[in-house]
Scaffold this active site. Structure first.
Site, PDB file in Angstrom:
ATOM      1  N   ASP A 196       0.692  -1.094  -0.028  1.00  0.00           N
ATOM      2  CA  ASP A 196      -0.037  -0.135  -0.079  1.00  0.00           C
ATOM      3  C   ASP A 196       0.925   1.187  -0.092  1.00  0.00           C
ATOM      4  O   ASP A 196       1.667   1.663   1.053  1.00  0.00           O
ATOM      5  CB  ASP A 196      -0.846   0.021   1.274  1.00  0.00           C
ATOM      6  CG  ASP A 196      -1.779   1.243   1.106  1.00  0.00           C
ATOM      7  OD1 ASP A 196      -1.383   2.350   0.892  1.00  0.00           O
ATOM      8  OD2 ASP A 196      -2.836   1.053   1.688  1.00  0.00           O
ATOM      9  N   HIS A 197       1.028   1.676  -1.274  1.00  0.00           N
ATOM     10  CA  HIS A 197       2.221   2.759  -1.179  1.00  0.00           C
ATOM     11  C   HIS A 197       2.173   4.141  -0.476  1.00  0.00           C
ATOM     12  O   HIS A 197       3.218   4.673  -0.142  1.00  0.00           O
ATOM     13  CB  HIS A 197       2.345   3.324  -2.845  1.00  0.00           C
ATOM     14  CG  HIS A 197       1.316   4.033  -3.378  1.00  0.00           C
ATOM     15  ND1 HIS A 197       0.352   3.741  -4.080  1.00  0.00           N
ATOM     16  CD2 HIS A 197       1.514   5.491  -3.426  1.00  0.00           C
ATOM     17  CE1 HIS A 197      -0.251   4.782  -4.407  1.00  0.00           C
ATOM     18  NE2 HIS A 197       0.470   5.821  -4.161  1.00  0.00           N
ATOM     19  N   ASP A 254     -11.072   1.415  -4.868  1.00  0.00           N
ATOM     20  CA  ASP A 254      -9.461   1.677  -5.224  1.00  0.00           C
ATOM     21  C   ASP A 254      -8.793   2.463  -4.354  1.00  0.00           C
ATOM     22  O   ASP A 254      -7.719   2.108  -4.079  1.00  0.00           O
ATOM     23  CB  ASP A 254      -9.896   2.844  -6.450  1.00  0.00           C
ATOM     24  CG  ASP A 254      -8.663   3.293  -7.045  1.00  0.00           C
ATOM     25  OD1 ASP A 254      -7.625   2.274  -7.134  1.00  0.00           O
ATOM     26  OD2 ASP A 254      -8.194   4.284  -7.593  1.00  0.00           O
ATOM     27  N   HIS A 259      -5.819   2.700   0.925  1.00  0.00           N
ATOM     28  CA  HIS A 259      -4.892   3.933   1.461  1.00  0.00           C
ATOM     29  C   HIS A 259      -5.553   4.812   2.590  1.00  0.00           C
ATOM     30  O   HIS A 259      -4.817   5.019   3.514  1.00  0.00           O
ATOM     31  CB  HIS A 259      -4.813   4.891   0.197  1.00  0.00           C
ATOM     32  CG  HIS A 259      -4.045   4.213  -0.845  1.00  0.00           C
ATOM     33  ND1 HIS A 259      -3.205   3.431  -0.919  1.00  0.00           N
ATOM     34  CD2 HIS A 259      -4.329   4.799  -2.249  1.00  0.00           C
ATOM     35  CE1 HIS A 259      -2.690   3.194  -2.229  1.00  0.00           C
ATOM     36  NE2 HIS A 259      -3.272   3.979  -3.062  1.00  0.00           N
TER      37      HIS A 259
HETATM   38  N1  LIG Z   1      -0.791   2.526 -12.255  1.00  0.00           N
HETATM   39  C1  LIG Z   1      -0.739   3.110 -10.976  1.00  0.00           C
HETATM   40  O1  LIG Z   1      -0.664   4.290 -10.762  1.00  0.00           O
HETATM   41  C2  LIG Z   1      -1.107   1.994  -9.877  1.00  0.00           C
HETATM   42  C3  LIG Z   1      -1.155   0.939 -10.065  1.00  0.00           C
HETATM   43  N2  LIG Z   1      -1.535  -0.201  -9.171  1.00  0.00           N
HETATM   44  C4  LIG Z   1      -1.611  -1.401  -9.314  1.00  0.00           C
HETATM   45  O2  LIG Z   1      -0.276  -1.955  -9.999  1.00  0.00           O
HETATM   46  C5  LIG Z   1      -0.827  -3.154 -10.761  1.00  0.00           C
HETATM   47  C6  LIG Z   1      -0.166  -2.598 -12.355  1.00  0.00           C
HETATM   48  O3  LIG Z   1      -1.104  -1.429 -12.726  1.00  0.00           O
HETATM   49  P1  LIG Z   1      -0.736  -0.916 -14.163  1.00  0.00           P
HETATM   50  O4  LIG Z   1       0.870  -0.823 -14.222  1.00  0.00           O
HETATM   51  O5  LIG Z   1      -1.365   0.587 -14.082  1.00  0.00           O
HETATM   52  O6  LIG Z   1      -1.195  -1.803 -15.193  1.00  0.00           O
HETATM   53  P2  LIG Z   1      -0.952  -1.719 -16.789  1.00  0.00           P
HETATM   54  O7  LIG Z   1      -2.469  -2.164 -17.401  1.00  0.00           O
HETATM   55  O8  LIG Z   1      -0.564  -0.616 -17.163  1.00  0.00           O
HETATM   56  O9  LIG Z   1       0.108  -2.815 -16.879  1.00  0.00           O
HETATM   57  C7  LIG Z   1      -0.347  -4.079 -16.897  1.00  0.00           C
HETATM   58  C8  LIG Z   1       0.839  -4.959 -17.123  1.00  0.00           C
HETATM   59  O10 LIG Z   1       0.652  -6.459 -17.092  1.00  0.00           O
HETATM   60  C9  LIG Z   1       0.974  -7.022 -18.202  1.00  0.00           C
HETATM   61  N3  LIG Z   1       0.230  -8.200 -18.405  1.00  0.00           N
HETATM   62  C10 LIG Z   1      -1.126  -8.046 -18.579  1.00  0.00           C
HETATM   63  N4  LIG Z   1      -1.802  -9.361 -18.941  1.00  0.00           N
HETATM   64  C11 LIG Z   1      -0.797  -9.981 -19.120  1.00  0.00           C
HETATM   65  C12 LIG Z   1      -0.588 -11.543 -19.436  1.00  0.00           C
HETATM   66  N5  LIG Z   1      -1.722 -12.297 -19.633  1.00  0.00           N
HETATM   67  N6  LIG Z   1       0.707 -11.896 -19.702  1.00  0.00           N
HETATM   68  C13 LIG Z   1       1.865 -11.071 -19.336  1.00  0.00           C
HETATM   69  N7  LIG Z   1       1.517  -9.870 -19.019  1.00  0.00           N
HETATM   70  C14 LIG Z   1       0.526  -9.262 -18.817  1.00  0.00           C
HETATM   71  C15 LIG Z   1       1.162  -5.813 -19.245  1.00  0.00           C
HETATM   72  O11 LIG Z   1       2.096  -6.369 -20.148  1.00  0.00           O
HETATM   73  P3  LIG Z   1       1.811  -6.416 -21.856  1.00  0.00           P
HETATM   74  O12 LIG Z   1       0.626  -6.163 -22.187  1.00  0.00           O
HETATM   75  O13 LIG Z   1       3.233  -5.659 -22.327  1.00  0.00           O
HETATM   76  O14 LIG Z   1       2.367  -7.724 -22.113  1.00  0.00           O
HETATM   77  C16 LIG Z   1       1.690  -4.686 -18.580  1.00  0.00           C
HETATM   78  O15 LIG Z   1       3.108  -4.699 -18.219  1.00  0.00           O
HETATM   79  C17 LIG Z   1      -2.244  -3.096 -10.886  1.00  0.00           C
HETATM   80  O16 LIG Z   1      -2.492  -4.218  -9.722  1.00  0.00           O
HETATM   81  C18 LIG Z   1      -2.701  -1.903 -10.346  1.00  0.00           C
HETATM   82  O17 LIG Z   1      -3.839  -2.082  -9.572  1.00  0.00           O
HETATM   83  C19 LIG Z   1      -1.535   0.424  -7.939  1.00  0.00           C
HETATM   84  C20 LIG Z   1      -1.510   1.703  -7.607  1.00  0.00           C
HETATM   85  C21 LIG Z   1      -1.298   2.778  -8.592  1.00  0.00           C
HETATM   86  O1  LIG Z   2      -3.470   3.564  -5.705  1.00  0.00           O
HETATM   87  C1  LIG Z   2      -3.647   4.320  -6.301  1.00  0.00           C
HETATM   88  O2  LIG Z   2      -3.046   5.709  -6.051  1.00  0.00           O
HETATM   89  C2  LIG Z   2      -2.940   6.628  -7.119  1.00  0.00           C
HETATM   90  C3  LIG Z   2      -2.718   7.976  -6.286  1.00  0.00           C
HETATM   91  O3  LIG Z   2      -1.713   7.787  -5.735  1.00  0.00           O
HETATM   92  P1  LIG Z   2      -0.730   9.297  -5.132  1.00  0.00           P
HETATM   93  O4  LIG Z   2       0.519   8.748  -4.524  1.00  0.00           O
HETATM   94  O5  LIG Z   2      -0.607   9.805  -6.593  1.00  0.00           O
HETATM   95  O6  LIG Z   2      -1.502   9.984  -4.279  1.00  0.00           O
HETATM   96  C4  LIG Z   2      -4.611   6.889  -7.581  1.00  0.00           C
HETATM   97  O7  LIG Z   2      -4.518   7.686  -8.490  1.00  0.00           O
HETATM   98  C5  LIG Z   2      -4.979   5.426  -8.294  1.00  0.00           C
HETATM   99  O8  LIG Z   2      -6.373   5.447  -8.678  1.00  0.00           O
HETATM  100  C6  LIG Z   2      -5.092   4.564  -7.181  1.00  0.00           C
HETATM  101  O9  LIG Z   2      -5.293   3.212  -8.026  1.00  0.00           O
END
Ligand SMILES: NC(=O)C1=CN([C@@H]2O[C@H](COP(=O)(O)OP(=O)(O)OC[C@H]3O[C@@H](n4cnc5c(N)ncnc54)[C@H](OP(=O)(O)O)[C@@H]3O)[C@@H](O)[C@H]2O)C=CC1
Ligand SMILES: O=C1O[C@H](COP(=O)(O)O)[C@@H](O)[C@H](O)[C@H]1O
Length: 504
Positions: A196-197, A254, A259
């Site tokens: 949980d960042h 979310d 958080h």
């Molecule tokens: N983005 C954010 O700000 C935040 C994200 N999170 C959490 O972090 C995690 C990642 O989020 P996010 O980076 O936004 O997600 P994205 O959708 O941007 O990225 C998902 C990644 O998973 C890979 N992927 C998906 N399906 C497959 C598969 N079947 N096989 C292999 N690789 C796969 C994709 O790779 P490719 O398609 O290239 O194969 C890609 O690298 C989630 O659990 C999200 O809830 C939590 C807090 C904030």
């Molecule tokens: O986990 C999440 O956090 C971001 C917000 O993070 P912050 O560090 O920029 O405050 C939020 O935008 C996103 O929806 C949620 O999945």
């Protein structure tokens, strides 16, 4: 070892043993904006061991050099610390890429072979952490692959094996419990890091420092002196490209479930006997168990959805016009809730918690509003501008703490007005704060789980959220214009109790 150096002293740099960090989902948003830049920042600060290797995994037909280029660009664009080519030369040379899908056995066998090879080439001694930076529905598939190939097995690896599971951890209590069982089958409890960042943010950690290192606050930190607590997490951004995830989740799942309930637990918990991970978790868990939704969820909570509007003078689309969002979506992008904490310290004190996307600006803060003095020996006109004393912890963006209290306005009259004493991190400290992910990735590699919620905390948080989601089933969110502080109902929620939201 220097006998004068205490190995428990956290001010000394803690450097992990040689190891690999495997990032599943390395082409995704989180890896690009936070994880890879955070790793560069750690390298720049000299906190990574010489034998450190990053292994990326995603569905791309890339070789190590293409991956290294992606990682370099991500670090150059998003890292906190200045770019130093010599730092990258060391780190970038230790980047490996394994292409494949989560249902591709051969790709995972290949990953296992890659880790085995690193034992000799980089001396990692079998130490590896697996970071699941992937869509939550894919967590089980990857965990099962790690089990099938034996990669999760410490003994077989001859070193430590750890897993980092991103949020949201489950969709409700049932799915979180199922995921917890699966994770526990595959990894030992001590090797699981549920991230949980928010807990990695400096200002969030400062809540405990402020409360438990001072004498000033504790005597008034209870229902005798506190009128109410307000927690605000306002985001100026919309949902970007995350419609697939967000529309199935909504603001409560979310960020409220994780958080914000974690922040609430830190504000309300009792003093732990030590700063040991287990002690802190025990106290947080007690608060989460005592957290209660209002009796009438319909009137004690508000859910909203943004419509098109203006943020920072820019016209932005409404939620329903965001790419990938169904035209009839009833997902909330805003939530406000009045929580109570049923224990002796907090009985009767409302904790108002709100979060929303497309608010006028980005701000996360928690404010403790104290009761007004029982008697004011002044002319009513002289205390017109006197409000509640407040302690405000600004988590972001201008990290700091403000204390608001009444003071005499210079002059012949006895006029008293609110003023603020302000501490800002940027002014008080020369070091800039590490990014949350930078801190937490290092903790995983060191094996320190203090800042990671335990399985029980995650499940208990869902116990708070599930009834909310049930009560909302079939209801429509209240609209609010992008660039405003949420729907009207949120103001009414507090107005009914003679209060109003602080201007965050
Ligand atoms: N983005 C954010 O700000 C935040 C994200 N999170 C959490 O972090 C995690 C990642 O989020 P996010 O980076 O936004 O997600 P994205 O959708 O941007 O990225 C998902 C990644 O998973 C890979 N992927 C998906 N399906 C497959 C598969 N079947 N096989 C292999 N690789 C796969 C994709 O790779 P490719 O398609 O290239 O194969 C890609 O690298 C989630 O659990 C999200 O809830 C939590 C807090 C904030
Ligand atoms: O986990 C999440 O956090 C971001 C917000 O993070 P912050 O560090 O920029 O405050 C939020 O935008 C996103 O929806 C949620 O999945």
């Amino acid at each position: 070892m220097n006998p004068l150096r205490d190995p428990q002293d956290r001010r000394l740099p803690r450097i992990p043993e040689p190891c690999a960090l495997v990032i599943f989902g390395v082409t995704g948003d989180l890896a690009r904006k936070k994880l890879l830049p955070g790793i560069y920042d750690l390298a720049n600060r000299g906190l990574l061991p010489p034998g450190f290797v990053v292994v990326g995994f995603a569905r791309r037909d890339w070789d190590d050099a293409v991956f290294e280029q992606l990682a370099r660009e991500a670090a150059q664009q998003h890292a906190r610390t200045p770019w130093r080519e010599e730092v990258w030369a060391r780190l970038g040379g230790s980047m490996r890429f394994v292409g494949g899908s989560f249902d591709d056995d051969a790709a995972f066998d290949n990953l296992a072979d890659t880790l085995d090879g690193l034992r000799d080439s980089h001396g990692i001694n079998g130490n590896a952490a697996f970071y699941l930076s992937i869509p939550p529905p894919a967590f089980p598939a990857v965990l099962k692959q790690l089990a099938r190939t034996g990669m999760a097995d410490n003994h077989r690896a001859g070193g430590w094996r750890r897993v980092v599971v991103e949020k949201p951890f489950g969709h409700d209590l049932g799915s979180a419990a199922e995921l917890n069982s699966l994770v526990d089958e595959v990894f030992g409890a001590a090797d699981v890091f549920r991230i949980d960042h928010y807990l990695g943010k400096e200002t969030v950690q400062n809540i405990l420092a402020l409360r438990f290192s001072n004498t000033l606050f504790d005597p008034v930190w209870n229902n005798r002196y506190v009128d109410s607590v307000q927690l605000t997490m306002a985001e100026d951004v919309g949902i970007s490209t995350r419609a697939g995830f967000y529309d199935a989740a909504g603001a409560a799942r979310d960020v409220l479930q994780n958080h914000l309930l974690q922040l609430l637990a830190l504000v309300a918990m009792e003093e732990p006997t030590s700063f040991d991970a287990e002690e802190i978790r025990t106290e947080k868990l007690k608060v989460l168990r005592a957290a209660a939704l209002p009796d009438d969820i319909a009137t004690g909570t508000v859910r909203g959805q943004y419509q098109q509007g203006w943020v920072y003078g820019q016209r932005v689309p409404g939620y329903l016009d965001e790419p990938g969002v169904p035209a009839d979506s009833t997902t909330e992008t805003y939530v406000a809730v009045r929580l109570g904490i049923q224990n002796r310290r907090w009985a009767g004190v409302p904790f108002y918690v709100r979060t929303g996307k497309r608010m006028p600006r980005r701000v996360t803060e928690l404010a403790v509003l104290f009761k007004q003095a029982p008697h004011l020996p002044f002319q009513p006109a002289d205390v017109r501008m006197l409000g509640h004393n407040q302690l405000v912890i600004r988590v972001q963006p201008e990290e700091g703490v403000a204390l608001k209290f009444g003071s005499k306005v210079p002059g012949t009259a006895m006029e008293v007005r609110d003023i603020a004493m302000d501490f800002q991190y940027g002014e008080a400290f020369t070091e800039s704060s590490p990014e949350a992910y930078e801190r937490l990735v290092l903790d995983v590699l060191i094996g320190d789980s203090t800042l990671f919620p335990h399985a029980d905390e995650v499940e208990q948080s869902w116990r708070v959220i599930d009834p909310l989601e049930d009560a909302w089933e079939g209801t429509k969110p209240e609209p609010y214009r992008a660039g405003e502080w949420g729907p009207r109902g949120a103001d009414e929620l507090l107005a009914r109790e003679g209060r109003s939201w602080r201007r965050a």
